[in-house]
Structure formats: structure tokens, C-alpha cells
Scaffold this motif. Structure first.
Motif, PDB file in Angstrom:
ATOM      1  N   LYS A 282      44.526  56.583  10.324  1.00 55.76           N
ATOM      2  CA  LYS A 282      44.861  55.168  10.139  1.00 55.76           C
ATOM      3  C   LYS A 282      46.148  54.821  10.900  1.00 55.76           C
ATOM      4  O   LYS A 282      46.233  53.782  11.548  1.00 55.76           O
ATOM      5  CB  LYS A 282      45.015  54.862   8.658  1.00 55.76           C
ATOM      6  N   GLU A 283      47.136  55.721  10.848  1.00 53.93           N
ATOM      7  CA  GLU A 283      48.392  55.493  11.572  1.00 53.93           C
ATOM      8  C   GLU A 283      48.157  55.495  13.085  1.00 53.93           C
ATOM      9  O   GLU A 283      48.703  54.653  13.802  1.00 53.93           O
ATOM     10  CB  GLU A 283      49.416  56.560  11.211  1.00 53.93           C
ATOM     11  N   LEU A 284      47.341  56.434  13.555  1.00 57.33           N
ATOM     12  CA  LEU A 284      47.024  56.491  14.983  1.00 57.33           C
ATOM     13  C   LEU A 284      46.289  55.231  15.416  1.00 57.33           C
ATOM     14  O   LEU A 284      46.619  54.639  16.440  1.00 57.33           O
ATOM     15  CB  LEU A 284      46.186  57.735  15.296  1.00 57.33           C
ATOM     16  N   ALA A 285      45.316  54.810  14.620  1.00 54.55           N
ATOM     17  CA  ALA A 285      44.556  53.600  14.934  1.00 54.55           C
ATOM     18  C   ALA A 285      45.482  52.395  15.026  1.00 54.55           C
ATOM     19  O   ALA A 285      45.353  51.563  15.926  1.00 54.55           O
ATOM     20  CB  ALA A 285      43.470  53.372  13.891  1.00 54.55           C
ATOM     21  N   SER A 286      46.425  52.323  14.109  1.00 56.31           N
ATOM     22  CA  SER A 286      47.384  51.222  14.102  1.00 56.31           C
ATOM     23  C   SER A 286      48.235  51.225  15.370  1.00 56.31           C
ATOM     24  O   SER A 286      48.506  50.173  15.944  1.00 56.31           O
ATOM     25  CB  SER A 286      48.272  51.324  12.866  1.00 56.31           C
ATOM     26  N   MET A 287      48.630  52.408  15.827  1.00 55.11           N
ATOM     27  CA  MET A 287      49.425  52.516  17.058  1.00 55.11           C
ATOM     28  C   MET A 287      48.650  52.019  18.266  1.00 55.11           C
ATOM     29  O   MET A 287      49.225  51.438  19.182  1.00 55.11           O
ATOM     30  CB  MET A 287      49.836  53.974  17.295  1.00 55.11           C
ATOM     31  N   ILE A 288      47.340  52.248  18.253  1.00 54.76           N
ATOM     32  CA  ILE A 288      46.492  51.854  19.374  1.00 54.76           C
ATOM     33  C   ILE A 288      46.078  50.389  19.266  1.00 54.76           C
ATOM     34  O   ILE A 288      45.785  49.739  20.252  1.00 54.76           O
ATOM     35  CB  ILE A 288      45.237  52.761  19.444  1.00 54.76           C
TER      36      ILE A 288
ATOM     37  N   SER B  34      40.626  51.981  11.904  1.00 53.00           N
ATOM     38  CA  SER B  34      40.437  53.424  11.718  1.00 53.00           C
ATOM     39  C   SER B  34      38.961  53.798  11.818  1.00 53.00           C
ATOM     40  O   SER B  34      38.627  54.894  12.267  1.00 53.00           O
ATOM     41  CB  SER B  34      41.036  53.880  10.392  1.00 53.00           C
ATOM     42  N   VAL B  35      38.071  52.896  11.427  1.00 47.27           N
ATOM     43  CA  VAL B  35      36.625  53.152  11.542  1.00 47.27           C
ATOM     44  C   VAL B  35      36.231  53.238  13.021  1.00 47.27           C
ATOM     45  O   VAL B  35      35.497  54.140  13.429  1.00 47.27           O
ATOM     46  CB  VAL B  35      35.815  52.047  10.827  1.00 47.27           C
ATOM     47  N   TYR B  36      36.742  52.315  13.824  1.00 49.10           N
ATOM     48  CA  TYR B  36      36.449  52.320  15.259  1.00 49.10           C
ATOM     49  C   TYR B  36      37.029  53.576  15.916  1.00 49.10           C
ATOM     50  O   TYR B  36      36.372  54.206  16.750  1.00 49.10           O
ATOM     51  CB  TYR B  36      36.999  51.053  15.909  1.00 49.10           C
ATOM     52  N   LEU B  37      38.227  53.963  15.502  1.00 48.27           N
ATOM     53  CA  LEU B  37      38.830  55.197  16.019  1.00 48.27           C
ATOM     54  C   LEU B  37      37.944  56.394  15.705  1.00 48.27           C
ATOM     55  O   LEU B  37      37.678  57.224  16.577  1.00 48.27           O
ATOM     56  CB  LEU B  37      40.223  55.405  15.428  1.00 48.27           C
TER      57      LEU B  37
ATOM     58  N   GLU C 128      38.898  53.819  27.577  1.00 45.79           N
ATOM     59  CA  GLU C 128      40.309  53.438  27.692  1.00 45.79           C
ATOM     60  C   GLU C 128      41.083  53.887  26.456  1.00 45.79           C
ATOM     61  O   GLU C 128      42.203  54.391  26.564  1.00 45.79           O
ATOM     62  CB  GLU C 128      40.446  51.920  27.838  1.00 45.79           C
ATOM     63  N   HIS C 129      40.479  53.695  25.298  1.00 43.06           N
ATOM     64  CA  HIS C 129      41.127  54.111  24.050  1.00 43.06           C
ATOM     65  C   HIS C 129      41.297  55.627  24.005  1.00 43.06           C
ATOM     66  O   HIS C 129      42.324  56.122  23.524  1.00 43.06           O
ATOM     67  CB  HIS C 129      40.349  53.617  22.833  1.00 43.06           C
ATOM     68  N   ILE C 130      40.316  56.370  24.499  1.00 47.26           N
ATOM     69  CA  ILE C 130      40.417  57.836  24.535  1.00 47.26           C
ATOM     70  C   ILE C 130      41.619  58.252  25.383  1.00 47.26           C
ATOM     71  O   ILE C 130      42.387  59.133  24.999  1.00 47.26           O
ATOM     72  CB  ILE C 130      39.116  58.482  25.052  1.00 47.26           C
ATOM     73  N   LYS C 131      41.790  57.613  26.523  1.00 48.75           N
ATOM     74  CA  LYS C 131      42.944  57.924  27.378  1.00 48.75           C
ATOM     75  C   LYS C 131      44.249  57.642  26.630  1.00 48.75           C
ATOM     76  O   LYS C 131      45.200  58.420  26.710  1.00 48.75           O
ATOM     77  CB  LYS C 131      42.887  57.104  28.668  1.00 48.75           C
ATOM     78  N   HIS C 132      44.268  56.538  25.910  1.00 46.89           N
ATOM     79  CA  HIS C 132      45.458  56.163  25.147  1.00 46.89           C
ATOM     80  C   HIS C 132      45.722  57.175  24.031  1.00 46.89           C
ATOM     81  O   HIS C 132      46.870  57.593  23.814  1.00 46.89           O
ATOM     82  CB  HIS C 132      45.264  54.759  24.583  1.00 46.89           C
ATOM     83  N   ILE C 133      44.673  57.586  23.344  1.00 42.12           N
ATOM     84  CA  ILE C 133      44.783  58.587  22.277  1.00 42.12           C
ATOM     85  C   ILE C 133      45.359  59.884  22.834  1.00 42.12           C
ATOM     86  O   ILE C 133      46.285  60.468  22.270  1.00 42.12           O
ATOM     87  CB  ILE C 133      43.409  58.856  21.625  1.00 42.12           C
ATOM     88  N   CYS C 134      44.809  60.330  23.956  1.00 39.78           N
ATOM     89  CA  CYS C 134      45.261  61.578  24.574  1.00 39.78           C
ATOM     90  C   CYS C 134      46.722  61.477  25.009  1.00 39.78           C
ATOM     91  O   CYS C 134      47.483  62.442  24.858  1.00 39.78           O
ATOM     92  CB  CYS C 134      44.377  61.932  25.768  1.00 39.78           C
TER      93      CYS C 134
END
Length: 60
Positions: free
Chosen positions: A21-27, A31-34, A49-55
Motif C-alpha cells: 500500500k505504501e509503495l502504491a501510494s508512492m507511485i 494497491s490492487v492495481y499494483l 512504465e509502472h514496473i520501471k518506476h517500481i524497480c
């Protein structure tokens, strides 16, 4: 690839004592979409694009 990504993300979140949830918020996503992205249920251009951001955030 999805399983490997999911394991790496879970491992990094655990190390950092951080929730999905914290990671999803940063992006800026839910959290479900994450979860869908991490587990390969969403894999369009936006998800990539989100995967690149997560990494980048998790250094993986």
C-alpha cells in the motif's frame, strides 16, 4: 518474469519494512492495481512504465 518480479518486490518490501500500500501510494496507483502489475495480470504500456518506476524505487 512475473513470478521473479513478485518475489523481488516482496523481498525488498520486507527488507524495508514497507507495505504494498505504501509503495502504491508512492507511485500514485491503488494497491490492487499494483498487485495486478506485480503478478502479471496487467501488462500494457502503462503497467510497463509502472514496473520501471517500481524497480527504480526499490533498486531492483
Amino acid at each position: 518474469m512475473q513470478e521473479e518480479l513478485a518475489l523481488k518486490v516482496r523481498s525488498e518490501l520486507f527488507k524495508r519494512k514497507m507495505s504494498q500500500k505504501e509503495l502504491a501510494s508512492m507511485i500514485g496507483i491503488s494497491s490492487v492495481y499494483l498487485s495486478d502489475i506485480i503478478h502479471g495480470r496487467k501488462n500494457g504500456p502503462k503497467a510497463q512504465e509502472h514496473i520501471k518506476h517500481i524497480c527504480k524505487i526499490l533498486n531492483i
